[in-house]
Design a protein around this motif. Structure first.
Motif, PDB file in Angstrom:
ATOM      1  N   ALA A 131       0.840  -1.198   0.000  1.00 38.14           N
ATOM      2  CA  ALA A 131       0.000   0.000   0.000  1.00 38.14           C
ATOM      3  C   ALA A 131       0.878   1.253   0.000  1.00 38.14           C
ATOM      4  O   ALA A 131       0.637   2.206  -0.754  1.00 38.14           O
ATOM      5  N   GLU A 132       1.907   1.256   0.851  1.00 33.03           N
ATOM      6  CA  GLU A 132       2.825   2.402   0.891  1.00 33.03           C
ATOM      7  C   GLU A 132       3.643   2.493  -0.389  1.00 33.03           C
ATOM      8  O   GLU A 132       3.860   3.577  -0.929  1.00 33.03           O
ATOM      9  N   LEU A 133       4.081   1.371  -0.880  1.00 35.83           N
ATOM     10  CA  LEU A 133       4.932   1.350  -2.068  1.00 35.83           C
ATOM     11  C   LEU A 133       4.179   1.842  -3.300  1.00 35.83           C
ATOM     12  O   LEU A 133       4.729   2.544  -4.152  1.00 35.83           O
ATOM     13  N   LEU A 134       2.888   1.473  -3.408  1.00 31.56           N
ATOM     14  CA  LEU A 134       2.105   1.790  -4.605  1.00 31.56           C
ATOM     15  C   LEU A 134       1.189   2.998  -4.417  1.00 31.56           C
ATOM     16  O   LEU A 134       0.460   3.365  -5.346  1.00 31.56           O
ATOM     17  N   GLY A 135       1.197   3.583  -3.235  1.00 31.29           N
ATOM     18  CA  GLY A 135       0.340   4.748  -3.002  1.00 31.29           C
ATOM     19  C   GLY A 135      -1.132   4.397  -2.908  1.00 31.29           C
ATOM     20  O   GLY A 135      -1.993   5.167  -3.352  1.00 31.29           O
ATOM     21  N   ILE A 136      -1.452   3.241  -2.310  1.00 33.40           N
ATOM     22  CA  ILE A 136      -2.847   2.810  -2.154  1.00 33.40           C
ATOM     23  C   ILE A 136      -3.353   3.251  -0.788  1.00 33.40           C
ATOM     24  O   ILE A 136      -2.725   2.978   0.238  1.00 33.40           O
ATOM     25  N   ASP A 137      -4.492   3.924  -0.767  1.00 30.46           N
ATOM     26  CA  ASP A 137      -5.100   4.384   0.484  1.00 30.46           C
ATOM     27  C   ASP A 137      -6.004   3.263   1.015  1.00 30.46           C
ATOM     28  O   ASP A 137      -7.116   3.057   0.527  1.00 30.46           O
ATOM     29  N   GLU A 138      -5.524   2.540   2.021  1.00 29.78           N
ATOM     30  CA  GLU A 138      -6.289   1.407   2.568  1.00 29.78           C
ATOM     31  C   GLU A 138      -7.539   1.862   3.308  1.00 29.78           C
ATOM     32  O   GLU A 138      -8.444   1.058   3.544  1.00 29.78           O
ATOM     33  N   ARG A 139      -7.623   3.138   3.643  1.00 35.67           N
ATOM     34  CA  ARG A 139      -8.820   3.638   4.333  1.00 35.67           C
ATOM     35  C   ARG A 139     -10.026   3.688   3.397  1.00 35.67           C
ATOM     36  O   ARG A 139     -11.164   3.791   3.858  1.00 35.67           O
ATOM     37  N   GLN A 140      -9.791   3.617   2.093  1.00 31.36           N
ATOM     38  CA  GLN A 140     -10.891   3.680   1.132  1.00 31.36           C
ATOM     39  C   GLN A 140     -11.474   2.309   0.805  1.00 31.36           C
ATOM     40  O   GLN A 140     -12.269   2.186  -0.112  1.00 31.36           O
ATOM     41  N   THR A 141     -11.068   1.282   1.549  1.00 30.05           N
ATOM     42  CA  THR A 141     -11.586  -0.058   1.312  1.00 30.05           C
ATOM     43  C   THR A 141     -13.091  -0.084   1.550  1.00 30.05           C
ATOM     44  O   THR A 141     -13.559   0.297   2.633  1.00 30.05           O
ATOM     45  N   PRO A 142     -13.886  -0.517   0.569  1.00 30.85           N
ATOM     46  CA  PRO A 142     -15.344  -0.559   0.754  1.00 30.85           C
ATOM     47  C   PRO A 142     -15.753  -1.686   1.702  1.00 30.85           C
ATOM     48  O   PRO A 142     -14.977  -2.614   1.963  1.00 30.85           O
ATOM     49  N   ASP A 143     -16.956  -1.580   2.235  1.00 30.42           N
ATOM     50  CA  ASP A 143     -17.495  -2.620   3.110  1.00 30.42           C
ATOM     51  C   ASP A 143     -17.830  -3.834   2.244  1.00 30.42           C
ATOM     52  O   ASP A 143     -18.701  -3.775   1.371  1.00 30.42           O
ATOM     53  N   ILE A 144     -17.112  -4.937   2.452  1.00 29.13           N
ATOM     54  CA  ILE A 144     -17.286  -6.138   1.629  1.00 29.13           C
ATOM     55  C   ILE A 144     -18.069  -7.173   2.417  1.00 29.13           C
ATOM     56  O   ILE A 144     -17.684  -7.554   3.521  1.00 29.13           O
TER      57      ILE A 144
END
Length: 224
Positions: A131-144
């Motif tokens: 997530a840090e390496l690719l710039g992914i915001d894990e807080r935006q994970t939808p409710d699955i």
């Protein structure tokens, strides 16, 4: 001579046999219709019946189709999720999958992507956040909902070094045609796009296929 009752009907097993009322006198001797000579003869007649012209024509059309028109799945990748993003890694670089384990910080290391070290089956390996390496915001994970999710560690080999990559969910191995890869979305930042070879066009979850060589270069650079 009177013909036995079970020979009067071609599908006697459906009427007086095990699938019928079981009144056939031969059941006492054969126990089940599949052991009866009448059943065997009916099966042989079914296999020897003439083939309809339409059936022959259908298979002739199928066999005339050039094999070159079929998509050849010449590669495979392990598909997983980090935050809201589905990603994939070529299977040759994936060593194993391990349960999550406590990560211990490494003193005097400032790279945010390098989480620390983790014990995998008695061996210590650097743990790196994709997530840090690719710039992914894990807080935006939808409710699955509707499926079980189990976080795991992907154990990968990069230039002779083992790394552990925490992932939120595993989908599994997918075979694909390398020539059918799609280009990364135009919205992907140039820095992050350098990590990808393309996009796997999976029906329910298009996944970004990571470039194994470039990822290995960036992983090992975190240890310098």
């Amino acid at each position: 001579m009177t013909m036995p009752l079970h020979l009067l009907q071609e599908d006697c097993w459906s009427h007086i046999g095990v699938s019928g009322d079981r009144s056939c006198p031969e059941l006492e001797r054969h126990v089940h219709c599949r052991n009866c000579p009448t059943y065997v003869l009916a099966a042989e007649r079914s296999l020897q019946r003439p083939v309809e012209p339409g059936y022959r024509a259908e298979w002739a059309d199928r066999l005339r189709v050039s094999q070159e028109t079929e998509e050849i799945r010449d590669a495979s990748a392990l598909v997983f999720r980090v935050g809201p993003e589905w990603l994939a890694l070529p299977t040759p670089v994936v060593h194993s999958v391990a349960p999550l384990a406590p990560v211990h910080r490494i003193p005097h290391r400032t790279a945010r992507a390098l989480l620390g070290i983790v014990n995998i089956g008695g061996r210590l390996a650097p743990a790196v956040s994709l997530a840090e390496l690719l710039g992914i915001d894990e807080r935006q994970t939808p409710d699955i909902r509707g499926r079980h999710q189990f976080a795991r560690l992907l154990v990968v080999e990069a230039h002779g070094q083992t790394f552990a990559l925490p992932v939120a969910e595993l989908h599994g191995v997918e075979r694909y045609c390398f020539d059918a890869l799609l280009s990364p979305a135009a919205s992907v930042e140039r820095r992050e796009a350098d990590y990808f070879r393309g996009v796997l066009p999976l029906p329910s979850m298009p996944a970004g296929l990571l470039d194994a060589d470039r990822l290995a270069h960036h992983l090992t650079s975190l240890l310098r």
